[in-house]
Design an enzyme around this catalytic site. Sequence first.
Site, PDB file in Angstrom:
ATOM      1  N   HIS A  11       0.568 -11.759   1.717  1.00 51.15           N
ATOM      2  CA  HIS A  11      -0.435 -10.945   1.029  1.00 51.15           C
ATOM      3  C   HIS A  11      -1.140 -11.718  -0.093  1.00 51.15           C
ATOM      4  CE1 HIS A  11      -1.375  -6.466  -0.019  1.00 51.15           C
ATOM      5  NE2 HIS A  11      -2.434  -7.228  -0.161  1.00 51.15           N
ATOM      6  N   TYR A  68       0.822  -1.214   0.000  1.00 53.45           N
ATOM      7  CA  TYR A  68       0.000   0.000   0.000  1.00 53.45           C
ATOM      8  C   TYR A  68       0.858   1.269   0.000  1.00 53.45           C
ATOM      9  CZ  TYR A  68      -3.662  -3.210   1.734  1.00 53.45           C
ATOM     10  OH  TYR A  68      -4.548  -4.245   1.913  1.00 53.45           O
TER      11      TYR A  68
END
Length: 269
Positions: free
Chosen positions: A103, A43
Amino acid sequence: MTAEELPRIGLGTWQNDDPEQCAESVRTALEMGYRHVDTARFYENEAAVGEGIAAADVPREDVFLASKLHPMAEGLAYDEVYDGIEESLSLLGVDALDLVYVHWPVGNYDAAETLSAFADLVDDGLARHVGVSNFDVELLDEALGELDVPLFANQVERHPMLPREELVAHAQEHDYYLVAYSPLGRGDALELPAVETVAEKHGVSPAQVCLAWATHPENVVAIPKATGADHLEDNLGAADLQLDPEDVERIDAVDRRERFVDREGAPWK
C-alpha cells in the site's frame, strides 16, 4: 501490453465504509458491468466488499479483485505479509486475490524482504499478481530488481491536476499497469474550465471526461469511487468515450497542480 487486460474503469472503495452501502454499491456495480474492484485492509471494508461480490449475479472468476497490505497496519515483514493476506482473504470470503499491493513504501517496508514475501504469495496461490502503490520511479526500479514475479501494477493518484507523466512512461516501458486512484481530483477536476469545455463538446459529464483523459494512455486504468447507481453508471460510461487529440492537449495544458493524498514518509517528501 500486459498479458491480462484490466478494464479501463474499475471500482474504488476508499472511504466507502458504511458496510451496508459498501456491499450494495459493489453488488450494483458488478451487475452493471464493472469487473475490477479495489479495496485494502486499511479501508476496513473488505468484509462488506466480499459481501457485495458474493451477492452479485456475477461469477467470482469474472471479478478482478485487488486489495492492499499496509505497512502501518498489518506490517510488511515476511511473516506479517502472510498474516495480512490470510486476514484479507478471510474478510473477503475468497480463496485468493487477483492482485495484492504494497500500500505504501513506508514503515517496515523493505524491498528485498517484503517483495520476496509477495512473490511467494503468488507461488503459494494466495494471489495471482503483485503490485505496488504510491511508488516513485526510483522505488519502482528497485522493486523490479527484487521481484521474482512480474510487477503487474503501480497504483497512484492521477488526475488532470496531477498527471504523473513520468510514471505513465515507466509503466509503458516496463509493461505493467498504472492504476489511477482519485481520478476526479476529489471533485475539483470536474470544475476545471478545460474539462468543462471538452464535456460540452462531447455532450458528456465532466466526470466521464476526466476518466477518459486519465485512461487514454496505453496501460493506464482508473478506479473512481462511487456509491449511487447514477454515478456508477456515469463513470462506467467513460470506458466508451474516446477523446480527440485536441481534447487531450487541452486538458494536458491545465497548469494547476494539486495532490490530495499525502502522508509522512511518502517518496515525494
